[in-house]
Write an enzyme that holds these catalytic residues in place. Structure first.
Site, mmCIF file in Angstrom:
data_model
loop_
_atom_site.group_PDB
_atom_site.id
_atom_site.type_symbol
_atom_site.label_atom_id
_atom_site.label_comp_id
_atom_site.label_asym_id
_atom_site.label_seq_id
_atom_site.Cartn_x
_atom_site.Cartn_y
_atom_site.Cartn_z
ATOM 1 N N LYS A 145 -28.356 28.598 50.784
ATOM 2 C CA LYS A 145 -28.390 27.246 50.210
ATOM 3 C C LYS A 145 -26.967 26.681 50.146
ATOM 4 O O LYS A 145 -25.980 27.423 50.307
ATOM 5 C CB LYS A 145 -29.003 27.306 48.809
ATOM 6 C CG LYS A 145 -28.193 28.137 47.823
ATOM 7 C CD LYS A 145 -28.955 28.365 46.522
ATOM 8 C CE LYS A 145 -28.140 29.223 45.570
ATOM 9 N NZ LYS A 145 -28.918 29.646 44.396
ATOM 10 N N MET B 213 -3.727 15.806 44.341
ATOM 11 C CA MET B 213 -4.798 15.594 45.317
ATOM 12 C C MET B 213 -4.528 16.338 46.630
ATOM 13 O O MET B 213 -5.425 16.945 47.205
ATOM 14 C CB MET B 213 -4.949 14.093 45.595
ATOM 15 C CG MET B 213 -6.078 13.791 46.565
ATOM 16 S SD MET B 213 -6.219 12.034 46.945
ATOM 17 C CE MET B 213 -6.982 11.404 45.469
ATOM 18 N N TYR C 62 2.552 16.189 38.159
ATOM 19 C CA TYR C 62 1.988 15.181 37.241
ATOM 20 C C TYR C 62 1.924 15.725 35.827
ATOM 21 O O TYR C 62 1.539 16.875 35.595
ATOM 22 C CB TYR C 62 0.570 14.786 37.673
ATOM 23 C CG TYR C 62 0.537 13.899 38.889
ATOM 24 C CD1 TYR C 62 1.057 12.606 38.857
ATOM 25 C CD2 TYR C 62 -0.032 14.347 40.068
ATOM 26 C CE1 TYR C 62 1.018 11.788 39.974
ATOM 27 C CE2 TYR C 62 -0.086 13.538 41.193
ATOM 28 C CZ TYR C 62 0.448 12.254 41.149
ATOM 29 O OH TYR C 62 0.401 11.457 42.245
ATOM 30 N N ARG D 248 -35.370 27.613 33.317
ATOM 31 C CA ARG D 248 -35.014 26.572 34.266
ATOM 32 C C ARG D 248 -36.309 26.169 34.970
ATOM 33 O O ARG D 248 -36.895 25.158 34.651
ATOM 34 C CB ARG D 248 -33.965 27.139 35.242
ATOM 35 C CG ARG D 248 -32.886 26.187 35.609
ATOM 36 C CD ARG D 248 -31.737 26.869 36.359
ATOM 37 N NE ARG D 248 -32.134 27.745 37.437
ATOM 38 C CZ ARG D 248 -31.281 28.304 38.295
ATOM 39 N NH1 ARG D 248 -29.986 28.064 38.186
ATOM 40 N NH2 ARG D 248 -31.704 29.107 39.249
#
Ligand SMILES: *Cc1c(COP(=O)(O)O)cnc(C)c1O
Length: 359
Positions: free
Chosen positions: A35, A302, A254, A131
């Site tokens: 998956k 990023m 940052y 679930r």
């Protein structure tokens, strides 16, 4: 020249890990869980590596199952969430898929659709994950309704463990499973990777290994991938593209979250969260530069992240970097970032070029 980042996917290692999983499964069939684009490794690559060897497959999307059939694979293919609307059912029949039936809505769709059959299904029992699946109360009626459908040829009972990887283990769920379905003479599928490796009593007739195929330990707190004999399939590499010599009191990245206390040499790596590296990986996350282990510094950007070269004088612009994979277990990076290797693999960004080895 493109940015130096690339992922390499080792198909030989994927096959090795699958065969290891199957060797633990005794006479049970091992359905390779592919998956989520084979946990980020690429569905077609998984087909190439596992198509010739796997007993069966498990995934979520009918469209992905169709790709397996288009590649000529004839093994059983299980749909772990079953189907979502009645229009899925003719496709399931045509492609000869094994849907999971986990709720009354799906039973009703099956009853309303005229199917030629024969259809093999997985009937999911909720033993405590809460679930998907039928409970002790709803299971008997669900089984009776399925058995009343002439198109249904075989029923395999299935459940999924919530804590196969931790100290709680599977005993409470296994006990519930036996209480609900113990007396039935039907095949059973219970084990994910962790249960397969830790609890032979849960092997049953079909096992469903996922993460271990990709070389991640399903239980990194208990055993490393290396200790389990698993090989890394995905290696994420890049290079140092810049170096800064900084003085005490200078900050990196940052937010300035890392502050140097001593003179330091900082390497800048062409890899950031837009490549799939976790932004929440803190200062100190392990990383290899020129094959030697060091640590990240400051916040992940990023497109870049910083690492400590203070003790690696031979490293500089162009030095090879391993973010995870061969030589640095993804589980270690994941643990430092407060996540699991599954998430690192699945998050590999489409912009990262992939090189395939061991085809
Ligand atoms: C994803 C999944 C698996 C595989 O689990 P791993 O921990 O990756 O081995 C098995 N069964 C079901 C139902 C799943 O959703």
């Amino acid at each position: 020249m493109p940015r130096p980042i690339r992922a390499s996917i080792d198909l030989e290692a994927l096959r090795h890990n699958y065969l290891l999983a199957r060797s633990k499964a005794g006479s049970a069939k091992a359905f390779a869980v592919i998956k989520a684009n084979a946990y980020g490794h690429g569905l077609q690559r998984a087909i190439q590596a596992l198509g010739p060897v796997a007993d069966g497959f498990a995934l979520l999307d009918i469209a992905e199952a169709a790709q397996l059939r288009a590649a000529g694979l004839t093994q059983p293919i299980a749909l772990l969430e079953g189907f979502f609307e009645p229009a899925d059912l003719p496709e399931i029949e045509r492609l000869c898929l094994i849907p999971t039936i986990h709720g009354d809505a799906q039973l009703a769709m099956l009853e309303r659709t005229r199917l030629a059959g024969p259809l093999d299904v997985l009937l999911k029992i909720n033993t405590g994950m809460n679930r998907l699946g039928f409970t002790a109360d709803s299971f008997p009626a669900a089984l009776a309704r399925l058995r009343a459908l002439p198109a249904v040829r075989s029923i395999t009972l299935m459940s999924h463990f919530a804590r196969a990887d931790d100290e709680a283990g599977i005993a409470p769920q296994l006990a519930r499973f036996k209480a609900i379905a113990g007396g039935l003479d039907l095949p059973v599928s219970l084990a994910n990777s962790a249960a397969l490796l830790r609890f032979p009593e849960a092997t049953a007739q079909i096992v469903r290994p996922g993460i271990m195929l990709y070389g991640g330990s399903p239980m990194p707190d208990i055993a490393s991938a290396e200790q389990l004999g698993l090989r890394a399939v995905m290696t994420l590499n890049s290079e140092i593209i810049g170096v800064q010599d900084i003085t005490p009191g200078e900050r990196v990245g940052y937010g300035g979250s890392f502050e140097a206390a001593t003179p330091m040499r900082v390497g800048v790596v062409a890899c950031g969260y837009a490549d799939g590296y976790p932004r929440h990986a803190p200062t100190g996350t392990p990383i290899l530069v020129g094959g030697r282990r060091t640590r990240t510094l400051g916040r992940v950007s990023m497109d870049m992240l910083a690492c400590d070269l203070t003790h690696l004088p031979e490293a500089g612009v162009g030095s090879p970097v391993t973010l995870w994979g061969d030589g640095l277990a993804a589980d270690e990076v994941a643990a430092a970032a407060g996540t699991i290797s599954y998430e690192l693999f699945c998050a590999l960004a489409p912009r990262v070029p992939v090189q395939v080895r061991g085809g």
